[in-house]
Design a protein around this motif. Structure first.
Motif, PDB file in Angstrom:
ATOM      1  N   PRO A   1     -56.709   0.359 -14.876  1.00  0.00           N
ATOM      2  CA  PRO A   1     -58.104   0.798 -14.964  1.00  0.00           C
ATOM      3  C   PRO A   1     -58.881   0.006 -16.015  1.00  0.00           C
ATOM      4  O   PRO A   1     -58.330  -0.412 -17.038  1.00  0.00           O
ATOM      5  CB  PRO A   1     -57.968   2.267 -15.373  1.00  0.00           C
ATOM      6  CG  PRO A   1     -56.614   2.675 -14.911  1.00  0.00           C
ATOM      7  CD  PRO A   1     -55.750   1.474 -15.077  1.00  0.00           C
ATOM      8  N   PHE A   2     -60.160  -0.159 -15.741  1.00  0.00           N
ATOM      9  CA  PHE A   2     -61.019  -0.986 -16.592  1.00  0.00           C
ATOM     10  C   PHE A   2     -62.409  -0.377 -16.568  1.00  0.00           C
ATOM     11  O   PHE A   2     -62.922  -0.030 -15.499  1.00  0.00           O
ATOM     12  CB  PHE A   2     -61.027  -2.414 -16.040  1.00  0.00           C
ATOM     13  CG  PHE A   2     -61.862  -3.392 -16.803  1.00  0.00           C
ATOM     14  CD1 PHE A   2     -61.559  -3.719 -18.107  1.00  0.00           C
ATOM     15  CD2 PHE A   2     -62.948  -4.012 -16.201  1.00  0.00           C
ATOM     16  CE1 PHE A   2     -62.328  -4.637 -18.806  1.00  0.00           C
ATOM     17  CE2 PHE A   2     -63.713  -4.940 -16.884  1.00  0.00           C
ATOM     18  CZ  PHE A   2     -63.397  -5.255 -18.195  1.00  0.00           C
ATOM     19  N   GLY A   3     -63.018  -0.187 -17.735  1.00  0.00           N
ATOM     20  CA  GLY A   3     -64.295   0.502 -17.806  1.00  0.00           C
ATOM     21  C   GLY A   3     -65.451  -0.400 -18.174  1.00  0.00           C
ATOM     22  O   GLY A   3     -65.273  -1.500 -18.717  1.00  0.00           O
ATOM     23  N   GLU A   4     -66.657   0.081 -17.874  1.00  0.00           N
ATOM     24  CA  GLU A   4     -67.872  -0.650 -18.205  1.00  0.00           C
ATOM     25  C   GLU A   4     -68.965   0.330 -18.577  1.00  0.00           C
ATOM     26  O   GLU A   4     -69.207   1.326 -17.878  1.00  0.00           O
ATOM     27  CB  GLU A   4     -68.324  -1.504 -17.016  1.00  0.00           C
ATOM     28  CG  GLU A   4     -69.579  -2.314 -17.287  1.00  0.00           C
ATOM     29  CD  GLU A   4     -70.056  -3.106 -16.083  1.00  0.00           C
ATOM     30  OE1 GLU A   4     -70.956  -3.952 -16.265  1.00  0.00           O
ATOM     31  OE2 GLU A   4     -69.533  -2.879 -14.968  1.00  0.00           O
TER      32      GLU A   4
ATOM     33  N   LEU B   1     -63.961  -9.605 -12.247  1.00  0.00           N
ATOM     34  CA  LEU B   1     -63.180  -8.924 -13.279  1.00  0.00           C
ATOM     35  C   LEU B   1     -61.894  -9.646 -13.658  1.00  0.00           C
ATOM     36  O   LEU B   1     -61.190  -9.188 -14.558  1.00  0.00           O
ATOM     37  CB  LEU B   1     -62.818  -7.509 -12.804  1.00  0.00           C
ATOM     38  CG  LEU B   1     -63.972  -6.612 -12.365  1.00  0.00           C
ATOM     39  CD1 LEU B   1     -63.431  -5.378 -11.674  1.00  0.00           C
ATOM     40  CD2 LEU B   1     -64.835  -6.236 -13.559  1.00  0.00           C
ATOM     41  N   GLY B   2     -61.571 -10.734 -12.977  1.00  0.00           N
ATOM     42  CA  GLY B   2     -60.281 -11.358 -13.194  1.00  0.00           C
ATOM     43  C   GLY B   2     -59.201 -10.584 -12.456  1.00  0.00           C
ATOM     44  O   GLY B   2     -59.472  -9.777 -11.569  1.00  0.00           O
ATOM     45  N   LEU B   3     -57.957 -10.819 -12.830  1.00  0.00           N
ATOM     46  CA  LEU B   3     -56.830 -10.161 -12.168  1.00  0.00           C
ATOM     47  C   LEU B   3     -56.633  -8.783 -12.794  1.00  0.00           C
ATOM     48  O   LEU B   3     -56.059  -8.641 -13.874  1.00  0.00           O
ATOM     49  CB  LEU B   3     -55.560 -11.003 -12.324  1.00  0.00           C
ATOM     50  CG  LEU B   3     -54.323 -10.479 -11.584  1.00  0.00           C
ATOM     51  CD1 LEU B   3     -54.606 -10.336 -10.093  1.00  0.00           C
ATOM     52  CD2 LEU B   3     -53.143 -11.409 -11.814  1.00  0.00           C
ATOM     53  N   LEU B   4     -57.118  -7.758 -12.082  1.00  0.00           N
ATOM     54  CA  LEU B   4     -57.120  -6.397 -12.613  1.00  0.00           C
ATOM     55  C   LEU B   4     -55.896  -5.647 -12.123  1.00  0.00           C
ATOM     56  O   LEU B   4     -55.711  -5.456 -10.920  1.00  0.00           O
ATOM     57  CB  LEU B   4     -58.400  -5.675 -12.158  1.00  0.00           C
ATOM     58  CG  LEU B   4     -58.707  -4.329 -12.820  1.00  0.00           C
ATOM     59  CD1 LEU B   4     -58.987  -4.514 -14.299  1.00  0.00           C
ATOM     60  CD2 LEU B   4     -59.902  -3.675 -12.142  1.00  0.00           C
TER      61      LEU B   4
ATOM     62  N   LEU C   1     -60.857   0.666 -10.553  1.00  0.00           N
ATOM     63  CA  LEU C   1     -59.493   1.105 -10.298  1.00  0.00           C
ATOM     64  C   LEU C   1     -58.850   0.230  -9.228  1.00  0.00           C
ATOM     65  O   LEU C   1     -59.398   0.087  -8.134  1.00  0.00           O
ATOM     66  CB  LEU C   1     -59.490   2.564  -9.823  1.00  0.00           C
ATOM     67  CG  LEU C   1     -60.033   3.591 -10.818  1.00  0.00           C
ATOM     68  CD1 LEU C   1     -60.372   4.903 -10.103  1.00  0.00           C
ATOM     69  CD2 LEU C   1     -59.017   3.841 -11.927  1.00  0.00           C
ATOM     70  N   PRO C   2     -57.686  -0.358  -9.522  1.00  0.00           N
ATOM     71  CA  PRO C   2     -56.985  -1.142  -8.499  1.00  0.00           C
ATOM     72  C   PRO C   2     -56.520  -0.244  -7.350  1.00  0.00           C
ATOM     73  O   PRO C   2     -55.822   0.749  -7.569  1.00  0.00           O
ATOM     74  CB  PRO C   2     -55.785  -1.730  -9.253  1.00  0.00           C
ATOM     75  CG  PRO C   2     -56.116  -1.594 -10.702  1.00  0.00           C
ATOM     76  CD  PRO C   2     -56.986  -0.379 -10.810  1.00  0.00           C
ATOM     77  N   VAL C   3     -56.925  -0.560  -6.142  1.00  0.00           N
ATOM     78  CA  VAL C   3     -56.588   0.263  -4.982  1.00  0.00           C
ATOM     79  C   VAL C   3     -55.105   0.118  -4.670  1.00  0.00           C
ATOM     80  O   VAL C   3     -54.564  -0.996  -4.615  1.00  0.00           O
ATOM     81  CB  VAL C   3     -57.446  -0.140  -3.765  1.00  0.00           C
ATOM     82  CG1 VAL C   3     -57.009   0.605  -2.507  1.00  0.00           C
ATOM     83  CG2 VAL C   3     -58.925   0.122  -4.059  1.00  0.00           C
TER      84      VAL C   3
END
Length: 371
Positions: free
Chosen positions: A293-296, A287-290, A237-239
């Protein structure tokens, strides 16, 4: 054999920190805003166990009395969670038509988190707290709004603030220790299905002083309902604000992709999480430029698309999947587009939360020799 009941502070608690859901630690219907006082503080990389509470069984259209609501299904008062009872009885009056439904626990401050960083949330353990749960369908919502649930009579006008006039259909389900759920079907039959617990709502506090409605998800996370984020997976999650302000809620025992009836099998979970701050430079390398939200999971990267228009949510998921391929594996856009068409799975996360969700599952093993 049914699942054991996990009352607050009772039973195994594996996190270094523990957070119960109480009138002082939850919001009901709204997400924390910038400046909200943390209800817990943890260090980066530390674990916390949160006893989450489901909104189903305590809503206004269910009588806002979980003892009475679950009693009609044969549940003894001693087998109703005390925190659910306390929140239903002690929370200030709500606008049943305007407030969101979700009981959200947080915010949790994570030391060192700054805007531009990424918060990694590892789902270590998601344990059912009760041997039952509820699937609800409400008039005007769901994939077949206007068709289902059936109106009690012609001209019926739902009133979410009046249980007798709401017309809500709530299906009671049992949950067994072998992680199967069951519901009764006319004719004395029982319909059984597997359980796969996850938190439907996980996010960080947004950069703004106005609390956000709990239903629509956004770049901060929130009510995404991605059923793949079970124990053993992670969410990035981007803060948005100092300390991150992590919050959780909307616990599920099971959900199909789409969540078409409005809710899935909603029921309380004891969630043990690890929250780790990835500084901006470190997260960019990983993760690159996030920006969302991004899941794994052990097998997949999960790229999310969120939009009020389902078609646009799908396009957003494709664009984010292309970004992942470019940033993580330096795959050119035209090749990535072809790869996604041949090898990736796009699924509808949910269609019922105003902002719809689509997520893409990208197999890590396809790039195993590249890392």
């Amino acid at each position: 054999m049914s699942l054991p009941l996990l009352q607050p502070h009772e039973g195994p608690i594996s996190g270094r920190h523990y957070l119960a859901s109480t009138g002082d630690t939850v919001t009901w219907g709204w997400l924390p805003a910038e400046g909200a006082a943390p209800v817990a503080r943890i260090g980066s990389g530390e674990t916390i166990t949160v006893d989450t509470v489901s909104h189903e069984g305590i809503m206004e259209d269910q009588g806002r009395d979980p003892v009475a609501f679950f009693g009609q299904f044969g549940i003894d008062p001693t087998d109703v969670l005390r925190d659910a009872v306390d929140i239903a009885a002690g929370h200030p009056a709500r606008d049943a038509g305007g407030d969101g439904p979700h009981v959200t626990t947080g915010p949790i401050a994570v030391s060192g988190a700054r805007p531009g960083d990424v918060l990694r949330v590892d789902f270590l353990d998601l344990v059912p707290r009760a041997p039952y749960g509820v699937i609800s369908s409400r008039h005007g919502y769901g994939a077949l709004a206007g068709e289902l649930p059936h109106l009690p009579h012609p001209g019926f006008v739902p009133d979410p603030g009046d249980p007798e006039k709401a017309g809500t259909v709530s299906t009671f389900c049992r949950a067994a220790a072998d992680l199967t759920g069951s519901m009764q079907v006319p004719g004395g039959r029982e319909l059984r299905f597997p359980l796969a617990p996850f938190l439907g709502l996980v996010g960080v506090t947004h950069a703004g002083t106005t609390p956000l409605h709990s239903v629509p998800p956004g770049p901060f996370g929130g009510n995404m309902d991605v059923k793949d984020l079970v124990s053993g997976t992670s969410l990035y999650l981007p803060v948005q604000v100092d300390g991150a302000g992590l919050f959780v809620g909307d616990p599920h025992y099971a959900q199909g992709h789409g969540e078409v009836a409005l809710t899935a099998l909603e029921a309380p979970l004891r969630a043990t999480l690890r929250a780790t701050v990835l500084p901006a430079a470190e997260s960019r390398a990983l993760l690159g430029l996030l920006r969302r939200p991004f899941g794994e999971t052990p097998e997949h990267w999960i790229a999310l698309g969120l939009h009020r228009d389902l078609n646009e949510a799908f396009r957003e998921a494709v664009r984010e999947a292309l970004r992942v391929l470019a940033d993580l594996y330096e795959v050119p856009t035209d090749i990535g587009y072809a790869y996604l068409s041949a090898a990736a799975d796009f699924v509808v996360s949910q269609v019922v939360d105003d902002v719809k969700g689509v997520h893409c599952l990208i197999r890590k093993s396809d790039f195993g020799a590249w890392t």
